[in-house]
Enzyme design. Structure first.
Site, short mmCIF file in Angstrom:
data_model
loop_
_atom_site.label_atom_id
_atom_site.label_comp_id
_atom_site.label_asym_id
_atom_site.label_seq_id
_atom_site.Cartn_x
_atom_site.Cartn_y
_atom_site.Cartn_z
N LYS A 262 0.84 -1.20 0.00
CA LYS A 262 0.00 0.00 0.00
C LYS A 262 0.87 1.25 0.00
CE LYS A 262 -4.13 -2.25 1.40
NZ LYS A 262 -5.03 -2.79 2.35
N ARG A 263 2.17 1.07 0.20
CA ARG A 263 3.07 2.23 0.17
C ARG A 263 3.52 2.57 -1.26
NH1 ARG A 263 4.26 -0.41 4.79
NH2 ARG A 263 5.66 -1.79 3.68
#
Ligand code: GLU
Length: 288
Positions: A262-263
């Site tokens: 998700k980064r």
């Protein structure tokens, strides 16, 4: 114990994201995979798995709805949001406690890590799919000691007595589209947590309960979650609810071959959309 029976027998496929980050290519693939798996007259549902109230955020949930609609997906309303059903999950664990299937675990992460380090040569402390297997410290506390700690307000999780549960159910299997018939070996997780210290449910409990409650007949999800099915199958047998079929799919990797996280902001649908990519471009990028 039986979840409320589902009213019709139409096949149901679901996508069950956790709103802990913006939708990226991996999430998009998983959502499209689930929606494609549902036939034209079948039901497709979206479920928001937000029991981790420390990490789930409303803006990520809104982005899931927006981004998946932009991709062209349609799902049934209303959408079940797990954080609104904590009382239902607590009722499930209360019932399992009555059957002596659960025990309170007061250990902190640090205590578990110390215990494992002190006995790291013991074979039963092997690494499980979610990390080192719990050494069972709190399993052997006396009833009086348990009561004393609970009365003193010490926070506790609830763990499943996996050996007792297995004895109750006998051998179990499930059918996986990618693997065929799989023997369930839930013991690889050790005594898994079913209710966390901060919420009365864990992923395993809430996900399996809701799949049964919502009449899900096909579970599709990334292959990193395939081991979880060993536990989910055991829970289904304990609760006497049907077992869906499973299809654990490939993961979409970042251009460097690593797992997308998700980064990876550049690969979120928001960023790709801002760059001018279309839903068709996204489908081509994930190979659909
Ligand atoms: N909520 C889980 C996640 O986003 C997936 C649950 C599932 O598909 O079983 O990783």
């Amino acid at each position: 114990m039986t979840a409320a029976p589902h009213k019709d027998s139409t096949p149901v496929t679901r996508f069950a994201p956790s709103p802990t980050g913006y939708v990226h290519l991996g999430t998009a693939y998983s959502a499209l995979f689930a929606a494609n798996a549902a036939g034209p007259r079948e039901r497709f549902i979206l479920r928001i798995e937000d029991i981790d109230t420390g990490r789930a955020r409303p803006e990520f949930e809104t982005a899931i709805f927006e981004d998946l609609a932009w991709l062209g997906l349609q799902w049934e309303q209303p959408v079940r949001r797990q954080s609104e059903h904590f009382a239902a999950y607590a009722a499930v664990t209360a019932d399992m406690e009555k059957q002596d299937l659960l025990y309170p675990c007061f250990c902190t992460r640090a205590e578990i890590a110390r215990e494992i380090a002190a006995a790291s040569t013991a074979p039963h402390l092997a690494a499980g799919p979610d990390g080192p297997v719990y050494p069972g410290t709190c399993r052997h506390l006396t009833g009086t000691e348990r009561r004393r700690r609970i009365d003193a307000g010490t926070p506790y999780a609830l763990r499943l007595r996996v050996d007792a549960a297995k004895e109750m159910t006998g051998p179990l299997t499930w059918t996986d589209a990618a693997r065929g018939t799989v023997d369930a070996t839930p013991e690889i997780f050790g005594d898994v947590v079913l209710a966390r210290k901060d919420t009365p449910a864990s992923y395993h409990l809430a996900c399996t309960w809701d799949d049964a409650l919502q009449g899900v007949t096909l579970v599709t999800r990334g292959e990193e979650l395939a081991p979880a099915t060993h536990i989910h199958r055991l829970l289904q047998a304990l609760w006497k609810v049907p077992t869906p079929r499973y299809h654990h799919h490939k993961l979409v990797l970042a251009p460097d071959g690593k797992k997308l996280s998700k980064r990876d902001k550049a690969l979120t649908l928001r960023a790709l959309r801002a760059e001018g990519k279309t839903p068709e471009d996204i489908k081509a990028m994930v190979g659909l």
